[in-house]
Design a protein around this motif. Structure first.
Motif, PDB file in Angstrom:
ATOM      1  N   PRO A  19      33.057  35.940  27.324  1.00 37.67           N
ATOM      2  CA  PRO A  19      33.958  34.762  27.736  1.00 37.67           C
ATOM      3  C   PRO A  19      34.273  33.854  26.392  1.00 37.67           C
ATOM      4  N   SER A  20      33.434  33.721  25.518  1.00 34.74           N
ATOM      5  CA  SER A  20      33.879  32.574  24.227  1.00 34.74           C
ATOM      6  C   SER A  20      34.781  33.537  23.600  1.00 34.74           C
ATOM      7  N   ARG A  21      35.094  34.925  23.453  1.00 38.45           N
ATOM      8  CA  ARG A  21      36.226  35.753  22.865  1.00 38.45           C
ATOM      9  C   ARG A  21      37.377  35.392  23.424  1.00 38.45           C
ATOM     10  N   LEU A  22      37.651  35.011  24.461  1.00 38.84           N
ATOM     11  CA  LEU A  22      38.920  35.063  25.112  1.00 38.84           C
ATOM     12  C   LEU A  22      39.504  33.377  24.886  1.00 38.84           C
ATOM     13  N   SER A  23      40.954  33.462  24.911  1.00 33.21           N
ATOM     14  CA  SER A  23      41.366  32.283  24.895  1.00 33.21           C
ATOM     15  C   SER A  23      41.254  31.355  26.041  1.00 33.21           C
ATOM     16  N   PRO A  24      41.493  30.060  26.098  1.00 29.95           N
ATOM     17  CA  PRO A  24      41.185  29.439  27.293  1.00 29.95           C
ATOM     18  C   PRO A  24      42.450  29.897  28.335  1.00 29.95           C
ATOM     19  N   MET A  25      43.515  30.364  27.913  1.00 26.47           N
ATOM     20  CA  MET A  25      44.400  30.834  28.923  1.00 26.47           C
ATOM     21  C   MET A  25      44.093  32.024  29.574  1.00 26.47           C
ATOM     22  N   MET A  26      43.609  33.013  28.684  1.00 24.61           N
ATOM     23  CA  MET A  26      43.215  34.225  29.095  1.00 24.61           C
ATOM     24  C   MET A  26      42.134  34.198  30.188  1.00 24.61           C
ATOM     25  N   LEU A  27      41.046  33.255  29.781  1.00 26.89           N
ATOM     26  CA  LEU A  27      39.888  33.150  30.426  1.00 26.89           C
ATOM     27  C   LEU A  27      40.181  32.416  32.023  1.00 26.89           C
ATOM     28  N   GLY A  28      41.389  31.515  31.777  1.00 24.60           N
ATOM     29  CA  GLY A  28      41.924  30.900  33.018  1.00 24.60           C
ATOM     30  C   GLY A  28      42.597  31.877  34.088  1.00 24.60           C
ATOM     31  N   TYR A  29      43.442  32.931  33.416  1.00 20.83           N
ATOM     32  CA  TYR A  29      43.880  33.984  34.159  1.00 20.83           C
ATOM     33  C   TYR A  29      42.894  34.867  34.820  1.00 20.83           C
ATOM     34  N   LEU A  30      41.852  35.115  34.290  1.00 24.25           N
ATOM     35  CA  LEU A  30      40.630  35.969  34.520  1.00 24.25           C
ATOM     36  C   LEU A  30      39.945  35.451  35.889  1.00 24.25           C
ATOM     37  N   LEU A  31      39.524  34.078  35.553  1.00 25.05           N
ATOM     38  CA  LEU A  31      39.250  33.245  36.734  1.00 25.05           C
ATOM     39  C   LEU A  31      39.822  33.075  37.975  1.00 25.05           C
ATOM     40  N   ALA A  32      41.126  33.187  37.854  1.00 25.88           N
ATOM     41  CA  ALA A  32      42.152  32.737  38.903  1.00 25.88           C
ATOM     42  C   ALA A  32      42.379  34.363  39.725  1.00 25.88           C
ATOM     43  N   ILE A  33      42.231  35.552  38.863  1.00 24.47           N
ATOM     44  CA  ILE A  33      42.154  36.791  39.619  1.00 24.47           C
ATOM     45  C   ILE A  33      40.983  36.846  40.447  1.00 24.47           C
ATOM     46  N   LEU A  34      39.788  36.590  39.874  1.00 24.34           N
ATOM     47  CA  LEU A  34      38.656  36.599  40.728  1.00 24.34           C
ATOM     48  C   LEU A  34      38.692  35.590  41.732  1.00 24.34           C
ATOM     49  N   ALA A  35      39.189  34.569  41.616  1.00 25.17           N
ATOM     50  CA  ALA A  35      39.404  33.506  42.987  1.00 25.17           C
ATOM     51  C   ALA A  35      40.086  34.264  43.855  1.00 25.17           C
ATOM     52  N   VAL A  36      41.138  34.800  43.488  1.00 19.36           N
ATOM     53  CA  VAL A  36      41.912  35.637  44.550  1.00 19.36           C
ATOM     54  C   VAL A  36      41.268  36.707  45.193  1.00 19.36           C
ATOM     55  N   PHE A  37      40.338  37.522  44.559  1.00 21.92           N
ATOM     56  CA  PHE A  37      39.629  38.563  45.475  1.00 21.92           C
ATOM     57  C   PHE A  37      38.459  37.854  46.184  1.00 21.92           C
ATOM     58  N   ALA A  38      37.904  36.888  45.741  1.00 25.13           N
ATOM     59  CA  ALA A  38      36.780  36.337  46.685  1.00 25.13           C
ATOM     60  C   ALA A  38      37.562  35.525  47.638  1.00 25.13           C
ATOM     61  N   GLY A  39      38.535  34.655  47.552  1.00 23.47           N
ATOM     62  CA  GLY A  39      39.286  33.760  48.474  1.00 23.47           C
ATOM     63  C   GLY A  39      39.875  34.810  49.543  1.00 23.47           C
ATOM     64  N   SER A  40      40.342  36.005  49.204  1.00 23.90           N
ATOM     65  CA  SER A  40      41.142  36.884  50.282  1.00 23.90           C
ATOM     66  C   SER A  40      40.224  37.420  51.189  1.00 23.90           C
ATOM     67  N   SER A  41      38.908  37.502  50.807  1.00 31.61           N
ATOM     68  CA  SER A  41      37.756  38.016  51.841  1.00 31.61           C
ATOM     69  C   SER A  41      37.580  37.032  53.077  1.00 31.61           C
ATOM     70  N   LYS A  42      38.181  35.833  52.921  1.00 28.20           N
ATOM     71  CA  LYS A  42      37.803  34.859  54.051  1.00 28.20           C
ATOM     72  C   LYS A  42      38.374  35.117  55.327  1.00 28.20           C
ATOM     73  N   ALA A  43      39.542  35.638  55.302  1.00 26.78           N
ATOM     74  CA  ALA A  43      40.279  36.022  56.611  1.00 26.78           C
ATOM     75  C   ALA A  43      39.577  37.223  57.200  1.00 26.78           C
ATOM     76  N   ILE A  44      38.926  38.119  56.262  1.00 27.06           N
ATOM     77  CA  ILE A  44      38.545  39.520  56.787  1.00 27.06           C
ATOM     78  C   ILE A  44      37.197  38.959  57.483  1.00 27.06           C
ATOM     79  N   PHE A  45      36.241  37.945  57.009  1.00 26.76           N
ATOM     80  CA  PHE A  45      35.018  37.693  57.491  1.00 26.76           C
ATOM     81  C   PHE A  45      35.024  36.869  58.705  1.00 26.76           C
ATOM     82  N   ALA A  46      36.047  36.060  58.654  1.00 21.67           N
ATOM     83  CA  ALA A  46      36.278  35.281  59.876  1.00 21.67           C
ATOM     84  C   ALA A  46      36.820  36.083  60.906  1.00 21.67           C
ATOM     85  N   LYS A  47      37.627  37.250  60.871  1.00 19.92           N
ATOM     86  CA  LYS A  47      37.767  38.318  61.737  1.00 19.92           C
ATOM     87  C   LYS A  47      36.682  38.956  62.466  1.00 19.92           C
ATOM     88  N   LEU A  48      35.702  39.191  61.403  1.00 20.16           N
ATOM     89  CA  LEU A  48      34.618  39.991  61.946  1.00 20.16           C
ATOM     90  C   LEU A  48      33.747  39.180  62.810  1.00 20.16           C
TER      91      LEU A  48
END
Length: 319
Positions: A19-48
């Motif tokens: 993580p320290s090797r990444l620039s703040p912006m690259m780290l931000g984009y990586l965190l945002a992508i992981l947040a998308v995958f984690a957040g998109s599961s909300k509707a699936i679990f709710a439906k289940l």
């Protein structure tokens, strides 16, 4: 066989310090992508959960927040350490964060869960995904500037895409009014979340990522429990099947705690508008997951609608 210890040492060092090797912006984009995958599961679990037991939206939200509460408390205390906290949490900051928690962690979640009881996970995610447009519109109003031509075109494309996707759900539902009602509820959720998003980007630096996320979760739980206590008996939770508790645990840990922390960290590194652009992956992930896990029908109308929504959001973010 000779063991190459130097290789393992280099590999461990790379994983530990990447993580320290990444620039703040690259780290931000990586965190945002992981947040998308984690957040998109909300509707699936709710439906289940809805499929496992006949519960309503506030019961579902109560399960989610109660199971996530210990983690929010830990985050708050971890972020309140004098060496970590950027400043003392004064009364004004506490009130502002509590208001944002009401909008983003209680009201937006409740209205979203109500909408999910009427429409498919894929359509819900498309409607909710319009929040980046609303974020940019709110920023335009806040800065007293007229919405750009790109933003206007983005709104037209996105909501045209929603109309096309909505026609698919209407064709699958015997009661057309339920689809429209579900869309209205989810749009209210998107608007509430957009306001939270803009407010969060203004306060995170003053409060701190962990303390902000923890306090929002704690206060969101308080608002949720007040609602549940006024409308339900606490004995109802003990009568729920184990399957509901299992999916609710995944909903709390992955879709709530992890997604909230990742999203807040991404906003910290990228800002509200840039982070919102990464969420273009959100409806794609949910649509595919809904097809694979929930066996929801996926038609060319939904793909076309989703493409228009994503194009509209991307168009609105161009300068």
């Amino acid at each position: 066989m000779k063991t190459n210890f130097a290789f393992y040492e280099r590999s461990y060092s790379l994983v530990r310090h990447w993580p320290s090797r990444l620039s703040p912006m690259m780290l931000g984009y990586l965190l945002a992508i992981l947040a998308v995958f984690a957040g998109s599961s909300k509707a699936i679990f709710a439906k289940l959960i809805y499929a496992a037991a006949p519960i309503d939206a506030i019961t579902l939200l109560t399960l989610r927040m109660l199971l996530a509460l210990p983690f929010f408390i830990l985050l708050f205390y971890a972020g309140s350490h004098p060496k970590v906290a950027p400043s003392p949490l004064r009364t004004r900051l506490f009130i502002l964060v509590s208001l944002l928690a009401f909008l983003g962690y209680y009201f937006a979640s409740y209205t979203d869960f109500v909408g999910l009881s009427f429409i498919s996970a894929g359509l819900e995610r498309m409607v909710l995904f319009t929040y980046p447009l609303l974020v940019i519109l709110i920023e335009s109003v806040r800065r007293r500037r007229f919405p750009s031509r790109n933003l206007q075109l983005g709104f037209v494309a996105s909501y045209l895409g929603l109309l096309i996707a909505m026609s698919h759900d209407i064709s699958q539902q015997p009661n057309n009014g339920q689809v429209i009602e579900g869309i209205v509820w989810v749009f209210i959720s998107a608007l509430s979340f957009a306001i939270f998003y803009v407010g969060a980007s203004q306060l995170i630096h003053s409060v701190g990522i962990r303390r902000f996320t923890g306090l929002c979760g704690i206060m969101g739980t308080v608002f949720t429990l007040i609602h549940f206590s006024a409308t339900h008996s606490w004995t109802e939770l003990g009568q729920l099947p184990s399957e509901v508790w299992f999916y609710a645990s995944l909903l709390a840990l992955l879709s709530t705690v992890a997604a909230s922390l990742l999203m807040t960290a991404a906003i910290h590194h990228l800002g509200a508008e840039k982070n919102a652009s990464i969420s273009a992956l959100n409806p794609v992930v949910t649509l595919i997951a809904g097809w694979l896990i929930l066996h929801e029908g996926v038609s060319w109308m939904q793909w076309l609608g989703m493409a228009l929504v994503i194009m509209g959001v991307r168009q609105s973010q161009q300068k």
